[in-house]
Design an enzyme around this catalytic site. Structure first.
Site, PDB file in Angstrom:
ATOM      1  N   LYS A 162      -7.241   1.376  -2.819  1.00 30.40           N
ATOM      2  CA  LYS A 162      -6.822   0.946  -1.481  1.00 30.40           C
ATOM      3  C   LYS A 162      -6.978   2.079  -0.480  1.00 30.40           C
ATOM      4  CE  LYS A 162      -5.256  -1.685   1.759  1.00 30.40           C
ATOM      5  NZ  LYS A 162      -3.930  -2.325   1.813  1.00 30.40           N
TER       6      LYS A 162
ATOM      7  N   LYS B 166       0.628   4.956   8.302  1.00 30.76           N
ATOM      8  CA  LYS B 166       1.199   5.366   7.009  1.00 30.76           C
ATOM      9  C   LYS B 166       0.124   5.471   5.945  1.00 30.76           C
ATOM     10  CE  LYS B 166       2.440   2.103   4.554  1.00 30.76           C
ATOM     11  NZ  LYS B 166       1.845   1.184   3.538  1.00 30.76           N
TER      12      LYS B 166
ATOM     13  N   THR C 273       0.873  -1.172   0.000  1.00 32.61           N
ATOM     14  CA  THR C 273       0.000   0.000   0.000  1.00 32.61           C
ATOM     15  C   THR C 273       0.908   1.220   0.000  1.00 32.61           C
ATOM     16  OG1 THR C 273      -1.730  -1.178   1.193  1.00 32.61           O
ATOM     17  CG2 THR C 273      -1.828   1.225   1.217  1.00 32.61           C
TER      18      THR C 273
END
Length: 285
Positions: free
Chosen positions: A170, A238, A95
């Site tokens: 995502k 993150k 990701t």
């Protein structure tokens, strides 16, 4: 078809096992070699560098931690692009930032290679059970050619468009997860304060409109004081930072997601609990 895999962490190692069971020859690399020892003992070939993985593979998958790791693995010294030749394919399942996916795809195209960004959702359970959801961006012909591989590791695979769109999908997923993680945490706190049996509450909510994947999979772990990572909290933070950065660039103010990010910043940056799973959020309340 010879496959390479870079990043044999909690999810990566499980996916590699599934690909090996499906009969694919695997070459693996991980920054910490011992995390690949079990895979090598069961038939995978170890490579000393990402470049060596690329030299020995037709398709190279990557699943590492942060965008900086992706950048280093592809473009750094002894990186993938030092070993990859024309006609081969790279698939980044980290990701990461949409713009980095575009950079990788542009470089690959310019050198006669193919590239897809293909982040996944489903955590450690989905990786082990080959039930991941895969979100793919990149050339459609390449996607079609790689679909048999995606079908080995996931049960739902969607192609969203050009390079970077898999990463955008995502981000949408992580925005949704942010809400379910804060929701299940505060639901448990309320349940305890009200003197209710948490197992009974979970069984009830799971059969109604409140049901969601995060609650079903993480509440049982919390009730056992199990904070081992199916997905590291530091990695989720993150992701939320990337999502909010992309939202800001599009002129969006995602208030609830920003609040979830703040809570995970307390967990990771203030309390130092980044190596717990995302369910460890309850430990900061």
């Amino acid at each position: 078809m010879k496959l390479g895999w870079i990043g044999t962490g909690v999810m990566g190692a499980a996916i590699v096992r599934n690909l090996m069971v499906a009969g694919y020859e695997m070459t693996v690399y991980n920054r910490t070699k011992r995390k690949a020892d079990d895979l090598v003992a069961n038939g995978a070939t170890w490579a000393d560098t990402p470049a060596e993985v690329a030299q020995n593979s037709d398709v190279v998958f990557t699943m590492v931690g942060f965008p900086s790791d992706v950048e280093q693995v592809y473009f750094g010294h002894d990186g993938i692009f030092e070993g990859l030749t024309a006609g081969k394919t790279v698939i980044d399942m980290t990701t990461s930032q949409p713009k980095l996916a575009v950079k990788i795809a542009d470089y690959a195209t310019a050198h006669g290679m193919q590239a897809l960004d293909a982040p996944v959702s489903g955590g450690d359970i989905g990786a082990k059970n080959a039930t991941l959801t895969v979100m793919v961006g990149g050339d459609e012909q390449t996607y079609t050619a790689m679909l048999p591989l995606f079908n080995v590791l996931g049960h739902k695979v969607n192609h969203f468009g050009a390079a970077g769109t898999g990463q955008h999908a995502k981000m949408a997923n992580q925005i949704m997860i942010a809400g379910t993680m804060t929701g299940l945490t505060e639901m448990l706190l309320y349940t305890k304060a009200a003197g209710l049996e948490p197992e009974k509450v979970l069984a009830t909510l799971s059969s109604g409109g409140a049901d969601n994947w995060s609650m079903d999979n993480y509440v049982p772990r919390i009730l056992k004081d199990d904070y081992t990572p199916g997905f590291f909290a530091r990695h989720f933070l993150k992701d939320l930072r990337i999502a909010l950065s992309e939202a800001d660039a599009m002129g969006l103010n995602l208030v609830a997601t920003a609040q979830a990010k703040r809570l995970y910043e307390v967990m990771v940056d203030v309390k130092g609990l980044g190596d717990q799973g995302t369910q460890g959020l309850i430990n900061i309340y």
